[in-house]
Motif scaffolding. Structure first.
Motif, PDB file in Angstrom:
ATOM      1  N   ALA A 284      48.759  31.140  68.518  1.00 20.10           N
ATOM      2  CA  ALA A 284      48.562  29.694  68.570  1.00 20.10           C
ATOM      3  C   ALA A 284      48.719  29.183  69.994  1.00 20.10           C
ATOM      4  O   ALA A 284      47.960  28.344  70.466  1.00 20.10           O
ATOM      5  CB  ALA A 284      49.570  29.000  67.657  1.00 20.10           C
ATOM      6  N   ARG A 285      49.710  29.730  70.677  1.00 22.60           N
ATOM      7  CA  ARG A 285      49.925  29.314  72.061  1.00 22.60           C
ATOM      8  C   ARG A 285      48.740  29.668  72.945  1.00 22.60           C
ATOM      9  O   ARG A 285      48.342  28.904  73.813  1.00 22.60           O
ATOM     10  CB  ARG A 285      51.160  30.011  72.607  1.00 22.60           C
ATOM     11  CG  ARG A 285      52.384  29.225  72.388  1.00 22.60           C
ATOM     12  CD  ARG A 285      53.596  29.987  72.882  1.00 22.60           C
ATOM     13  NE  ARG A 285      54.623  29.868  71.885  1.00 22.60           N
ATOM     14  CZ  ARG A 285      55.085  28.696  71.471  1.00 22.60           C
ATOM     15  NH1 ARG A 285      54.624  27.594  71.998  1.00 22.60           N
ATOM     16  NH2 ARG A 285      55.998  28.641  70.545  1.00 22.60           N
ATOM     17  N   GLU A 286      48.228  30.856  72.687  1.00 22.51           N
ATOM     18  CA  GLU A 286      47.064  31.275  73.466  1.00 22.51           C
ATOM     19  C   GLU A 286      45.927  30.280  73.295  1.00 22.51           C
ATOM     20  O   GLU A 286      45.276  29.881  74.253  1.00 22.51           O
ATOM     21  CB  GLU A 286      46.598  32.656  72.998  1.00 22.51           C
ATOM     22  CG  GLU A 286      47.612  33.738  73.229  1.00 22.51           C
ATOM     23  CD  GLU A 286      47.328  34.488  74.519  1.00 22.51           C
ATOM     24  OE1 GLU A 286      46.297  35.176  74.569  1.00 22.51           O
ATOM     25  OE2 GLU A 286      48.127  34.354  75.453  1.00 22.51           O
ATOM     26  N   LEU A 287      45.744  29.888  72.045  1.00 24.19           N
ATOM     27  CA  LEU A 287      44.646  28.964  71.768  1.00 24.19           C
ATOM     28  C   LEU A 287      44.889  27.636  72.474  1.00 24.19           C
ATOM     29  O   LEU A 287      44.009  27.087  73.131  1.00 24.19           O
ATOM     30  CB  LEU A 287      44.536  28.753  70.266  1.00 24.19           C
ATOM     31  CG  LEU A 287      43.269  28.053  69.780  1.00 24.19           C
ATOM     32  CD1 LEU A 287      42.952  28.508  68.371  1.00 24.19           C
ATOM     33  CD2 LEU A 287      43.404  26.553  69.795  1.00 24.19           C
ATOM     34  N   LEU A 288      46.094  27.133  72.345  1.00 26.43           N
ATOM     35  CA  LEU A 288      46.392  25.854  72.981  1.00 26.43           C
ATOM     36  C   LEU A 288      46.323  25.966  74.484  1.00 26.43           C
ATOM     37  O   LEU A 288      45.911  25.038  75.170  1.00 26.43           O
ATOM     38  CB  LEU A 288      47.780  25.376  72.554  1.00 26.43           C
ATOM     39  CG  LEU A 288      47.827  24.844  71.145  1.00 26.43           C
ATOM     40  CD1 LEU A 288      49.222  24.367  70.820  1.00 26.43           C
ATOM     41  CD2 LEU A 288      46.836  23.722  70.970  1.00 26.43           C
ATOM     42  N   THR A 289      46.730  27.098  74.998  1.00 26.92           N
ATOM     43  CA  THR A 289      46.633  27.300  76.431  1.00 26.92           C
ATOM     44  C   THR A 289      45.183  27.246  76.886  1.00 26.92           C
ATOM     45  O   THR A 289      44.861  26.658  77.910  1.00 26.92           O
ATOM     46  CB  THR A 289      47.254  28.658  76.806  1.00 26.92           C
ATOM     47  OG1 THR A 289      48.584  28.685  76.321  1.00 26.92           O
ATOM     48  CG2 THR A 289      47.254  28.855  78.300  1.00 26.92           C
ATOM     49  N   ALA A 290      44.335  27.831  76.066  1.00 24.70           N
ATOM     50  CA  ALA A 290      42.914  27.788  76.409  1.00 24.70           C
ATOM     51  C   ALA A 290      42.397  26.358  76.391  1.00 24.70           C
ATOM     52  O   ALA A 290      41.677  25.924  77.287  1.00 24.70           O
ATOM     53  CB  ALA A 290      42.119  28.654  75.430  1.00 24.70           C
TER      54      ALA A 290
ATOM     55  N   PHE B  45      51.220  20.400  66.484  1.00 22.61           N
ATOM     56  CA  PHE B  45      49.886  20.909  66.800  1.00 22.61           C
ATOM     57  C   PHE B  45      49.896  22.421  67.002  1.00 22.61           C
ATOM     58  O   PHE B  45      48.911  23.098  66.719  1.00 22.61           O
ATOM     59  CB  PHE B  45      49.306  20.186  68.011  1.00 22.61           C
ATOM     60  CG  PHE B  45      48.700  18.859  67.657  1.00 22.61           C
ATOM     61  CD1 PHE B  45      47.483  18.798  67.001  1.00 22.61           C
ATOM     62  CD2 PHE B  45      49.351  17.679  67.946  1.00 22.61           C
ATOM     63  CE1 PHE B  45      46.920  17.580  66.653  1.00 22.61           C
ATOM     64  CE2 PHE B  45      48.799  16.458  67.607  1.00 22.61           C
ATOM     65  CZ  PHE B  45      47.583  16.402  66.956  1.00 22.61           C
ATOM     66  N   ILE B  46      51.005  22.932  67.485  1.00 22.43           N
ATOM     67  CA  ILE B  46      51.106  24.394  67.565  1.00 22.43           C
ATOM     68  C   ILE B  46      51.012  24.986  66.164  1.00 22.43           C
ATOM     69  O   ILE B  46      50.322  25.982  65.930  1.00 22.43           O
ATOM     70  CB  ILE B  46      52.427  24.803  68.251  1.00 22.43           C
ATOM     71  CG1 ILE B  46      52.330  24.507  69.747  1.00 22.43           C
ATOM     72  CG2 ILE B  46      52.723  26.282  68.012  1.00 22.43           C
ATOM     73  CD1 ILE B  46      53.566  24.853  70.536  1.00 22.43           C
ATOM     74  N   LYS B  47      51.684  24.334  65.234  1.00 21.35           N
ATOM     75  CA  LYS B  47      51.604  24.827  63.863  1.00 21.35           C
ATOM     76  C   LYS B  47      50.188  24.690  63.323  1.00 21.35           C
ATOM     77  O   LYS B  47      49.712  25.536  62.558  1.00 21.35           O
ATOM     78  CB  LYS B  47      52.582  24.061  62.968  1.00 21.35           C
ATOM     79  CG  LYS B  47      54.030  24.456  63.215  1.00 21.35           C
ATOM     80  CD  LYS B  47      54.984  23.586  62.429  1.00 21.35           C
ATOM     81  CE  LYS B  47      56.419  23.896  62.816  1.00 21.35           C
ATOM     82  NZ  LYS B  47      57.281  22.703  62.707  1.00 21.35           N
ATOM     83  N   LEU B  48      49.538  23.629  63.733  1.00 23.84           N
ATOM     84  CA  LEU B  48      48.158  23.438  63.262  1.00 23.84           C
ATOM     85  C   LEU B  48      47.259  24.580  63.727  1.00 23.84           C
ATOM     86  O   LEU B  48      46.346  24.994  63.012  1.00 23.84           O
ATOM     87  CB  LEU B  48      47.605  22.108  63.770  1.00 23.84           C
ATOM     88  CG  LEU B  48      46.166  21.792  63.330  1.00 23.84           C
ATOM     89  CD1 LEU B  48      46.129  21.451  61.841  1.00 23.84           C
ATOM     90  CD2 LEU B  48      45.568  20.661  64.135  1.00 23.84           C
ATOM     91  N   CYS B  49      47.558  25.088  64.904  1.00 25.64           N
ATOM     92  CA  CYS B  49      46.736  26.185  65.429  1.00 25.64           C
ATOM     93  C   CYS B  49      46.805  27.417  64.536  1.00 25.64           C
ATOM     94  O   CYS B  49      45.914  28.259  64.570  1.00 25.64           O
ATOM     95  CB  CYS B  49      47.209  26.570  66.824  1.00 25.64           C
ATOM     96  SG  CYS B  49      46.785  25.380  68.067  1.00 25.64           S
TER      97      CYS B  49
END
Lengths: 497, 173
Positions: A284-290, B45-49
């Motif tokens: 998830a972090r990777e995605l948000l980082t992107a 939003f992290i959880k949403l990911c």
């Protein structure tokens, strides 16, 4: 005799349309014989409306507040979208500008007294705090009456309604001016579409700042360490003898390479999750980082505030050209907030016309024996015509930076000839002044506009500048026609002199 | 299976675009602390990911508000920030007699309403905001707050009655 108790929550459920069809029908039976309950429903609706209106008037938290803290940046508004939305030219942009300009002001709730028509020179006169959500002005409030529907401008008769051109402000009384960097470019398409359909645009729809910013200019690229560069240039104003024209250009750096995406890691929150969940958290972090990296790449600098301080010892008066009645907000209605961000690779241009103070007579060599040193305690300051003060933050940095760029220049008589690039900007502004029939248009003429534009055509990668010149010629032909050729089908063309 | 990354990114982006700021506002009101609200919204939003659009089933807003609310309540419980949503407070606030409609019209203004809102019990404030600010239905509010729909309806009815009474009182704010 009331049958429905005033405390019955069904009254509210009914008023808010929160009942199933069956319940609703049954309840309506009861209401039929119960005037008190019907009155209560009406009042609930009224209160609900008032409540919704009041809550809608509460501002949403700023996204930039999220950014202003040293936190991950992925929550940011997708600035790239808001910019690219305005970059495409053509009918979409044209429709869009009508939507924002004409439709939205009519439908958006605004604080009273925020329309600009009664505040000449407002962009320069607004207080030190930069124009923000609170001061977003009612663009086109008057034009909303004129053009109730989106569509092409309907004719010259509807002009003269909206914008009051900025007046000159004295530097002594108003030494400070500001302009926004989130200027759009769709105003140029409004002009183009109108002219190409055979009519000059209504003066009230001519946005000089958007016309000027439709074109790109040769500004110096910022050094590698800086997200943006400020450049200033001053020359004689083409349309007013003795006046000066200052061009202030901000140039955002180009978007960095994709490789820098790792620059914005999302820090790990205290996690009590299992190792398996931890892995998904990592994903998830990777995605948000992107996502964050995408956004950061799209922005050169955020929260850019530009302030221009005029030196009253050199400048008698000035005016900001364009920005008469600017809608600072131009965003999705629900997200309306000024994004004072400078997109990567983008430039912003502002033009000021200046009336200089008459220079004191130069000291004569004959009386050099009795020297009277001019009162110049700080030559660097007093000699500057104006000082551009820029505040901004880098996309990934919590702290803001301030840049101060004084404009030093020779006396008006000794200025070097303007660059072709500068002249082209002046041509576009002059075109706007002409279309606005601006009271301060001075001696601007169609000839002068074309003459100013010509040298800049050598540097025309996208062909926009050539298009500009042909647009000017078309507008000129329309202007010289005795009557606006609004409905030429009915009568033969007899417009030639 | 999870959808392609681009599609998922677009899904998260859109959710952020549409819901970040309303969610911030909502959580900030719950906590009375914008900074903590940002933390919570971010975690949400992290959880949403980690969710697929299919898992959310088109109820992104509801999902976000539910998750963020749960996190906000955790903060409140742990830190004792306030007495959270004291159940039963609402019973004391019962609508009085109705007042003429003409009187209400003159009284209704945004400032007055906003000034009155904080006087309501927390749980009423919350459902009022979810209903009239965020536009959720009774059913959605019930899902977010883990209240029954009847309870939501009661809280809203009571809140509206109180506000109406206060707005029509001659000595109202």
């Amino acid at each position: 005799m009331p049958q429905i108790d005033q405390n019955d929550p069904r009254l509210t459920a009914y008023a808010l349309d929160e009942m199933s069809a069956a319940d609703r029908a049954a309840f309506e039976q009861l209401l039929r014989d119960d005037p008190a309950a019907r009155a209560a429903v009406d009042e609930i609706r009224r209160t609900a409306d008032a409540l919704a209106a009041a809550l809608a008037s509460e501002p949403l938290p700023e996204r930039s507040v999220v950014l202003a803290t040293p936190r991950p940046h992925w929550l940011r508004r997708l600035v790239s979208e808001s910019w690219t939305l305005w970059l495409p030219v053509g009918a979409v942009a044209c429709f869009a500008v009508f939507f924002w300009r004409v439709y939205l002001p009519d439908h958006q709730r605004r604080p009273a007294g925020t329309t600009n028509a009664s505040a000449p020179g407002r962009p320069a006169g607004i207080p030190l705090e930069f124009a923000d959500a609170g001061s977003a002005d009612g663009v086109g409030a008057a034009s909303a009456e004129v053009h109730p529907r989106p569509g092409p401008p309907t004719g010259l008769t509807s002009s003269a309604t909206t914008l009051k051109p900025a007046h000159f402000l004295t530097a002594r009384q108003n030494p400070t001016s500001q302009f926004a960097v989130n200027v759009g470019t769709a105003g140029y398409d409004v002009v183009r579409r109108s002219v190409e359909s055979g009519e000059l645009p209504p003066t009230g729809l001519v946005r000089i700042e958007e016309m000027v910013n439709y074109f790109s200019y040769r500004y110096p690229r910022p050094p590698a360490t800086d997200p943006l560069a400020v450049s200033t240039e001053m020359h004689a104003a083409p349309w007013a003898t003795g006046h000066l024209l200052v061009r202030i250009g901000l140039q955002g750096r180009e978007a960095p390479a994709v490789a820098s995406a790792k620059a914005a890691p999302v820090p790990a929150p205290a996690s009590t999750e299992s190792p398996t969940a931890g892995r998904t958290t990592h994903a998830a972090r990777e995605l948000l980082t992107a996502v964050a990296a995408d956004e950061i790449r799209a922005i050169a600098a955020r929260d850019v505030k530009v302030q221009v301080d005029f030196n009253p010892d050199r400048v008698l008066a000035y005016r900001l050209i364009g920005y008469e009645n600017r809608l600072v907000k131009r965003d999705d209605a629900e997200l309306a907030t000024p994004d004072n961000n400078l997109a990567a690779g983008r430039s912003v241009t502002a033009l000021y016309e200046i009336i200089p103070l008459p220079l004191p007579a130069p000291p004569r060599t004959a009386v050099a024996a009795k020297p009277v040193p001019p009162p110049t305690p700080d030559p660097a300051d007093t000699a500057a015509w104006l000082t551009v003060k820029l505040r901004y933050a880098e996309p990934a940095a919590p702290q803001g930076r301030t840049v101060i760029v004084p404009l030093h220049a020779n006396a008006p008589a000794d200025l070097p000839p303007p660059s072709a690039d500068f002249k082209f900007a002046a041509a576009v502004a002059g075109f706007g002044l002409m279309l606005q029939n601006n009271p301060n248009k001075g001696t601007i003429s169609w000839d002068m506009i074309e003459e100013l534009a010509l040298p800049g055509l050598a540097d025309d990668s996208g062909g926009r500048r050539h298009d500009f010149v042909s647009l000017v010629k078309k507008a000129r032909a329309l202007d010289s026609a005795p009557t606006p050729p609004a409905k030429p089908e009915s009568t033969p063309a007899t417009t030639s002199p | 299976m999870s959808p392609p990354l681009d599609e998922h990114t677009a899904f998260v982006r859109e959710a952020i675009r549409l819901h970040e700021r309303p969610l911030l506002r909502y959580v900030a009101h719950l906590l009375g602390d914008p900074d903590r609200a940002r933390d919570i919204v971010q975690d949400t939003f992290i959880k949403l990911c980690r969710q697929t659009p299919a898992e959310i089933g088109g109820h992104v807003a509801e999902w976000l508000f539910t998750v963020a609310r749960r996190a906000a309540l955790d903060v409140i419980r742990k830190e004792g920030r306030m007495s959270p949503f004291a159940e039963g407070q609402a019973e004391r606030l019962v609508a009085a007699e109705p007042t003429p409609a003409s009187q209400t019209e003159t009284r209704e203004s945004c400032q007055q309403v906003l000034a009155l809102l904080p006087r309501l019990p927390h749980n009423q404030q919350e459902v009022v905001r979810l209903k009239f600010q965020e536009g959720f239905s009774y059913k959605e509010i019930a899902a977010i707050t883990h209240l029954s729909m009847g309870n939501v309806g009661f809280l809203l009815h009571t809140a509206l009655a109180t506000l109406r009474r206060e707005l029509t009182r001659p000595s109202a704010v």
